[in-house]
Structure formats: C-alpha cells, structure tokens
Design a protein around this motif. Structure first.
Motif, PDB file in Angstrom:
ATOM      1  N   ARG A  97       0.700  -1.307   0.082  1.00 43.37           N
ATOM      2  CA  ARG A  97       0.147   0.053  -0.176  1.00 43.37           C
ATOM      3  C   ARG A  97       0.790   1.455  -0.167  1.00 43.37           C
ATOM      4  O   ARG A  97       0.683   2.121  -0.673  1.00 43.37           O
ATOM      5  CB  ARG A  97      -0.963  -0.064   1.452  1.00 43.37           C
ATOM      6  N   ALA A  98       1.905   1.285   0.757  1.00 44.37           N
ATOM      7  CA  ALA A  98       2.526   2.510   1.060  1.00 44.37           C
ATOM      8  C   ALA A  98       3.310   2.627  -0.263  1.00 44.37           C
ATOM      9  O   ALA A  98       3.497   3.861  -0.811  1.00 44.37           O
ATOM     10  CB  ALA A  98       3.783   2.225   2.007  1.00 44.37           C
ATOM     11  N   GLN A  99       3.864   1.695  -0.941  1.00 44.87           N
ATOM     12  CA  GLN A  99       4.737   2.138  -2.224  1.00 44.87           C
ATOM     13  C   GLN A  99       3.463   2.503  -3.240  1.00 44.87           C
ATOM     14  O   GLN A  99       3.907   3.772  -4.010  1.00 44.87           O
ATOM     15  CB  GLN A  99       5.233   0.866  -3.045  1.00 44.87           C
ATOM     16  N   LEU A 166       2.965   0.260 -12.940  1.00 41.23           N
ATOM     17  CA  LEU A 166       2.548   0.295 -14.514  1.00 41.23           C
ATOM     18  C   LEU A 166       1.058   0.592 -14.626  1.00 41.23           C
ATOM     19  O   LEU A 166       0.877   1.449 -15.363  1.00 41.23           O
ATOM     20  CB  LEU A 166       2.935  -0.855 -15.226  1.00 41.23           C
ATOM     21  N   ALA A 167       0.190  -0.103 -14.065  1.00 38.26           N
ATOM     22  CA  ALA A 167      -1.240   0.001 -14.191  1.00 38.26           C
ATOM     23  C   ALA A 167      -1.736   1.381 -13.733  1.00 38.26           C
ATOM     24  O   ALA A 167      -2.534   2.089 -14.423  1.00 38.26           O
ATOM     25  CB  ALA A 167      -1.739  -1.261 -13.459  1.00 38.26           C
ATOM     26  N   ALA A 176      -9.080   0.394  -6.534  1.00 39.52           N
ATOM     27  CA  ALA A 176      -9.433  -0.990  -6.876  1.00 39.52           C
ATOM     28  C   ALA A 176      -8.139  -1.807  -7.292  1.00 39.52           C
ATOM     29  O   ALA A 176      -7.982  -2.677  -6.819  1.00 39.52           O
ATOM     30  CB  ALA A 176     -10.238  -1.078  -8.037  1.00 39.52           C
ATOM     31  N   LEU A 177      -6.970  -0.853  -7.882  1.00 37.49           N
ATOM     32  CA  LEU A 177      -6.013  -1.624  -7.829  1.00 37.49           C
ATOM     33  C   LEU A 177      -4.953  -1.982  -6.960  1.00 37.49           C
ATOM     34  O   LEU A 177      -4.503  -2.967  -6.526  1.00 37.49           O
ATOM     35  CB  LEU A 177      -5.125  -0.630  -8.764  1.00 37.49           C
ATOM     36  N   CYS A 178      -5.026  -1.121  -6.013  1.00 40.49           N
ATOM     37  CA  CYS A 178      -4.229  -1.190  -4.513  1.00 40.49           C
ATOM     38  C   CYS A 178      -4.806  -2.126  -3.844  1.00 40.49           C
ATOM     39  O   CYS A 178      -4.293  -3.105  -3.064  1.00 40.49           O
ATOM     40  CB  CYS A 178      -4.458   0.133  -3.873  1.00 40.49           C
ATOM     41  N   SER A 179      -6.211  -2.353  -3.700  1.00 36.72           N
ATOM     42  CA  SER A 179      -6.829  -3.395  -3.199  1.00 36.72           C
ATOM     43  C   SER A 179      -6.526  -4.691  -3.626  1.00 36.72           C
ATOM     44  O   SER A 179      -6.194  -5.638  -2.701  1.00 36.72           O
ATOM     45  CB  SER A 179      -8.271  -3.238  -3.152  1.00 36.72           C
ATOM     46  N   ARG A 180      -6.543  -4.848  -4.997  1.00 34.97           N
ATOM     47  CA  ARG A 180      -6.203  -6.224  -5.555  1.00 34.97           C
ATOM     48  C   ARG A 180      -4.920  -6.610  -5.113  1.00 34.97           C
ATOM     49  O   ARG A 180      -4.464  -7.769  -5.107  1.00 34.97           O
ATOM     50  CB  ARG A 180      -6.549  -6.043  -7.197  1.00 34.97           C
ATOM     51  N   ALA A 181      -3.864  -5.573  -5.457  1.00 37.55           N
ATOM     52  CA  ALA A 181      -2.462  -5.774  -5.493  1.00 37.55           C
ATOM     53  C   ALA A 181      -2.125  -6.218  -3.828  1.00 37.55           C
ATOM     54  O   ALA A 181      -1.423  -7.224  -3.588  1.00 37.55           O
ATOM     55  CB  ALA A 181      -1.470  -4.560  -5.557  1.00 37.55           C
TER      56      ALA A 181
END
Length: 194
Positions: A97-99, A166-167, A176-181
């Motif tokens: 999350r931090a990154q 990249l996304a 959404a992306l952070c949650s999935r990662a």
C-alpha cells in the motif's frame, strides 16, 4: 569572497549541494530528464553554471545523487505505514500500500523521467542501492513470517508492486488496483507456511 548564507563554509557548501539536488529533482518531476542540465540546475538555484562543477563532476553524478536521496523518503514512508500494522503479514500488506501511495502521489516521476535517459545505465548502481534499502523492511517482515529465502520472496513480491505501478501510470483506478495488489500479495504469503 562571495557571501555565504550559513554558519560556516562547509554548511554553505552542503546547503548549495542540497539546493542543486533539489533543482535537478524538480526538473525530473516535470517529466523530462533531458532538461536536467548544469545550466538549468544552476538557473534554478541562482548559481553560475560553472559553479555546479564545484559540487558535481558531471550530470551522471548529479542524477545518481538525486536517485540516492530519494530512497530515504520512500523508505521512511514505507516504514511509517508498516509500523502501524499489527503483525508481519499486515506489515507486508502495508508495504505494498505504501509504495502504491507513493506512486499515486507522484514520487515515482523521477524513475519515469530517467527510464529512457542516456545516462540510465550509469544510474543503475544508485538505483540498485536505493531498491535494496526499500526492500529491507519487507525482507524483515518476511523473515518474521519464517520465510527461508526472504530476499528472493521480497523481490518477487515487489513484482506485484511494479505491475501495479505500471497499471496506475496507465490510468487504472487507484483504490481498486491497490486493493487487488494487496490481496494478491497477502494470498501469496500462505505458501510460506507449506
């Protein structure tokens, strides 16, 4: 003798050096590494172009220093996020999350600007040192989880972060992306218990 704006000559030189690094960073944040010239950096700091050579032998040295000084900011933010997590698995999630927050907030612009720069190969050493410092808290959390190869695992998990970066840079939705990662990263930690 020119006026100095610090208690000593050494302090003045350190102050000037920091100003030059900040000016180069500012130019990089604008997205075009080719604009980082001694003339442009000198103009932003109010120095003569030839004065920049008193602090840096060439552009590559200046850019390497910009990369080196960026790492502590990343590491500090990552460690700050990880320090509030309850356990090692939560610290790994906080690391991801931090990154991604740093990327969202524009801290990754320097790397983007430097990616295609002719001096990028020279900067790899400085970038490698920076990445090692950034990975350190993740390696510590993985070690606490009992990982028998925490550095290898950390590099692989960093792959989730790199792909998410990249996304994000392509316009994907941050939440959404952070949650999935984070979900994928935490799910992968289950394999460490086998």
């Amino acid at each position: 003798m020119p006026k100095i704006s610090a208690p000593s000559v050494a302090d003045h030189r350190a102050q000037q050096r920091r100003a030059l690094i900040a000016a180069a960073r500012g130019l990089l944040e604008e997205g075009d590494a080719s604009r980082v010239t001694f003339a442009a950096v000198a103009q932003r700091t109010g120095l003569a172009r030839n004065s920049v050579y008193k602090y840096f032998t060439d552009r590559r040295e200046l850019l390497a220093e910009v990369v080196r000084e960026a790492a502590p900011r990343w590491t500090e933010r990552i460690e700050q996020e990880m320090s509030t997590a309850a356990g090692p698995q939560e610290r790994v999630a906080a690391y991801v999350r931090a990154q991604l927050l740093l990327v969202r907030d524009g801290e990754h612009r320097i790397a983007q600007a430097l990616a295609d720069d002719p001096d990028a190969a020279v900067l790899r050493e400085a970038a490698a040192e920076a990445h090692d410092r950034i990975l350190a808290p993740l390696v510590a959390a993985l070690t606490e989880l009992g990982d028998d190869a925490p550095r290898r695992t950390a590099r692989l998990l960093q792959g989730f972060v790199n792909a998410a970066t990249l996304a994000l840079e392509s316009g994907d939705d941050f939440d959404a992306l952070c949650s999935r990662a984070v979900e994928l990263t935490v799910a992968s930690l289950g394999s460490l218990k086998d």
